[in-house]
Design an enzyme around this catalytic site. Structure first.
Site, PDB file in Angstrom:
ATOM      1  N   THR A 292       0.825  -1.202   0.000  1.00 25.44           N
ATOM      2  CA  THR A 292       0.000   0.000   0.000  1.00 25.44           C
ATOM      3  C   THR A 292       0.863   1.258   0.000  1.00 25.44           C
ATOM      4  OG1 THR A 292      -0.080   0.338   2.392  1.00 25.44           O
ATOM      5  CG2 THR A 292      -1.688  -1.183   1.421  1.00 25.44           C
ATOM      6  N   ASP A 293       0.240   2.367  -0.328  1.00 19.70           N
ATOM      7  CA  ASP A 293       0.841   3.667  -0.083  1.00 19.70           C
ATOM      8  C   ASP A 293       0.691   3.982   1.406  1.00 19.70           C
ATOM      9  OD1 ASP A 293       2.115   6.075  -0.638  1.00 19.70           O
ATOM     10  OD2 ASP A 293       0.895   6.472  -2.401  1.00 19.70           O
TER      11      ASP A 293
END
Length: 764
Positions: A292-293
């Site tokens: 994920t970011d």
């Protein structure tokens, strides 16, 4: 233990390791902590924090993010940061502790930012991707990526969060500078080059790192150009425009993919099983891991509001196909609860942990977890890397206007030059976002470059005139005085993505730096800095207009991260160079072009409109886009693919053969290109395709091929392109990719708004 036997298949080693792990240790592999927070540094000495030691001992951490990253966000400076050697030594010590003090001795994955160079102290700062795209030279970019990978791996970094494969639709978006442009074919070619360059032939090589493709997907199409806003598009457009660059890079072998923050049709990318499982893994065969970011899992609960709790958010992401969380907080805190509540299960956890472990085996971390500090000291920031940064910058800078051939400047006929503008001598202003702190002698500004080019033979008068976005005009007088004394004025204008590096403000009358205690920044671009329009910030235009009243010719150099829309400057400047953010050697590269030591060959990869009200304006818009506004039509100021040279090129003899092919057949487009000028130069030959009648609407024209060639004066070359399924197919509803029967127009030329045309018919 099988995990120590490198002769065994990765799958067998992963299975053996998973069988030995507890649930807590498996969750730990999904957790990535902020690396710069795991050690304390005082002077030359540094120590691992007790919180990291505890988590490492218990196997509750699988990766670190930004251990070597330095910038205002991390608060790592030249004073408290790590030199190339010290960085390698620190990563070795971190790895050693994790391996020697944990039960299973699993090495950490060290992830770093490398958008345009390793984001660490002393590393080479290359031009931003928007300039790299403007080179139209994937081979050159691949060479650059090999250097970035070598510098990063020499310090122990093993994965990078680049390339950015977002197809930009609205350049008001602050992250436009991080993209390669608005065309999916060009973006895909650059993405594949990044994979080849950074990952090399073997991921476990000492000069290779794994890439992370981001931001998956449609992040470059935010509502209103606002960062992270929803993307409004249907599946047909998604599969035709935004997904193809990612598919191209996945096919090239990318190790990792990062979901975007945004939502598409109501579903956040971080929790989209359709994107992460069905498309990415099942349809494309992706065998890497998904990360994920930063903070994206928490956004599912607070932001998107599709999760009722932290446990629900963690489960949504894991079940959708996420394998690791940057920052790690949501997975570390909430996955145990999600498992106990039955929101996810052990099988999903094993899949995710297994993918992370497989990446570590492929990277060779179990065999070679440590690096050589001597090599880091030798490789990072090497002189040949600086030379490459200068080469890339010169090749990607775009000459937009050159009235009466005023450029290149003649050193012999000039006695004095005025260098004016807020970006003339501000080093951070030419580096772009995601940049580490720099020592002043590492960066060559435009003023530095011009002084180096002319030596003592030409008198240089310098004044900044104004700041990028301030409203003070106290520097106008000194700037006008400089221009009055000079034979030629070079105005260096634009924007800034520089965060507060402690450089201070600038004395607008003298150009001297003024260091203050208060945070200072001229930032009007970069991540989270979106704009409502594209004119110059502050009073820059007013400064140019006052200088224009002198009646002397002036040259404008734009240094910026998104297109500038200033009709007055387009009309009155004698010449315009679009330099984007050209990196640490940018000033030298610009001077090379101004004085003719290099011949411009950059071409735009974003359309520059006449007015911000035309946005979004891209070259490959649909036929059904409407006609015009009351105030203006839809034609751009500078079209996609445009860029001038100090020589001229002529196209002739376009032919397509055979003229009729089957849907799975192939044809060849052939054209003659001649250098009709007096200087050698490079030309990017561009191939566009128009499908005259189709079952779903298509863009008016689409870039489907390009070749950059070098021609001596008077030289002619034959350039050929293959035309087949890749160039002619469309995506029908249901993600059916097909070449339909019918008539196609093949256009070959120097940019999207002109070219020679020939026909091609597809018949069953």
């Amino acid at each position: 233990m099988k995990i120590r036997d490198s002769a065994l298949p990765v799958e067998e080693r992963v299975a053996d390791l998973l069988a030995r792990m507890t649930i807590e240790e498996k969750i730990g592999q999904l957790v990535q902590l902020f690396g710069w927070q795991v050690f304390d540094k005082e002077g030359a000495a540094w120590t691992l924090t007790e919180s990291f030691r505890e988590r490492a001992r218990e196997g509750r951490v699988g990766a670190l993010y930004g251990t070597l990253r330095a910038d205002p966000w991390t608060r790592v400076t030249l004073d408290n940061g790590l030199s190339p050697r010290a960085g390698a030594e620190a990563v070795n010590e971190i790895q050693r502790y994790a391996i020697e003090h944990s039960r299973l001795g699993i090495p950490l994955m060290i992830g770093e930012e490398c958008s345009h160079g390793h984001m660490a102290i002393g590393a080479t700062v290359f031009p931003v991707p928007l300039l790299i795209g403007s080179t139209w030279n994937p081979e050159l970019f691949e060479r650059m990526c090999k250097v970035v990978a070598a510098e990063t791996r020499s310090q122990g970094g093993t994965v990078t969060y680049s390339p950015v494969l977002d197809v930009v639709r609205d350049p008001r978006w602050g992250r436009t500078e991080e993209t390669f442009g608005e065309d999916p074919h060009l973006v895909g070619e650059m993405g594949a080059a990044a994979v080849r360059g950074m990952q090399g032939d073997r991921l476990d090589a000492p000069d290779a790192i794994g890439v992370t493709l981001k931001h998956y997907v449609a992040y470059g199409s935010p509502e209103g150009g606002r960062n992270g806003a929803p993307a409004h598009m249907g599946l047909q457009e998604l599969h035709s425009v935004d997904l193809p660059p990612f598919r191209r890079a996945v096919e090239a072998g990318a190790l990792s993919v990062m979901p975007a923050y945004n939502e598409i049709d109501g579903v956040p990318c971080t929790s989209s099983r359709y994107l992460l499982e069905q498309v990415l893994r099942e349809e494309w065969g992706f065998d890497g891991f998904v990360i994920t970011d930063c903070g994206a899992v928490q956004m599912l609960e607070h932001g998107h509001n599709v999760a009722a709790s932290g446990a629900h958010a963690a489960a949504l992401a894991l079940n959708a196909g996420v394998d690791m969380e940057m920052s790690g907080e949501a997975f570390a805190r909430h996955l145990p609860e999600a498992l106990s509540q039955g929101l996810t299960d052990a099988a999903a956890l094993d899949k995710a942990a297994g993918r992370v472990l497989a990446a570590k085996f492929r990277l060779g971390l179990f065999e070679r977890p440590y690096v050589d500090p001597d090599a880091a000291e030798r490789i990072i920031g090497a002189e040949e890397h600086r030379a490459l940064a200068r080469e890339v910058a010169a090749e990607g800078i775009v000459l937009l206007k050159n009235e009466a051939g005023i450029l290149p400047l003649d050193r012999g006929s000039l006695k004095s030059i005025a260098v004016i503008g807020p970006n003339s001598d501000r080093m951070y202003n030419q580096l772009g976002d995601y940049t580490s702190p720099q020592r002043r002698n590492q960066v060559k500004t435009v003023l530095d470059g011009i002084r180096s080019q002319v030596g003592e033979s030409v008198e240089i008068h310098y004044a900044p005139g104004c700041s990028v976005k301030g409203d003070s005009r106290e520097g106008f007088g000194p700037a006008i005085a400089c221009a009055e004394k000079a034979d030629m004025t070079v105005l260096v204008l634009g924007g800034s993505s520089a965060r507060d590096f402690g450089e201070g403000t600038i004395d607008l009358r003298t150009g001297a730096s003024v260091v203050t205690d208060a945070p200072t920044s001229d930032m009007d671009c970069g991540e989270g800095i979106d704009r409502a329009e594209l004119g110059l910030s502050g009073v820059q235009l007013e400064l140019v207009q006052q200088l224009g009243r002198l009646g002397k010719p002036f040259v404008v150099v734009y240094i910026n991260g998104r297109p500038v829309v200033e009709p007055w400057i387009d009309e009155h400047a004698a010449a315009i160079l679009e330099a984007w953010y050209p990196g640490q050697e940018g000033g030298n590269a610009i001077a090379d072009l101004l004085f003719g030591d290099a011949n411009p060959s950059g071409k735009l990869t974003v359309t520059i409109p006449r007015h911000s009200g035309q946005l979004p304006l891209v070259y490959n818009s649909k036929r059904t886009r409407g006609k015009r506004y009351l105030e203006t039509d839809l034609t751009p100021r500078y079209p996609f693919g445009f860029g001038l040279s100090y020589t001229t090129f002529q196209y002739a003899g376009l032919r397509v053969y055979p003229e009729v092919i089957s849907p799975n057949g192939k044809a060849t487009a052939e054209v003659l290109v001649t250098n009709t000028g007096s200087r050698a130069g490079a030309e990017t030959v561009q191939l566009y395709v128009t499908d005259k009648i189709s079952t779903v609407t298509r863009p008016e024209i689409e870039l489907k091929g390009f070749r950059k060639i070098w021609l001596e004066p008077g030289e002619t070359k034959t350039v050929t392109f293959e035309l087949g399924e890749e160039q002619l197919r469309l995506t029908q509803p249901g993600n059916v990719r097909i070449v339909e029967e019918g008539e196609f127009v093949i256009r070959v030329g120097s940019h999207s708004a002109e070219g020679l045309e020939a026909g091609l018919r597809v018949s069953g």
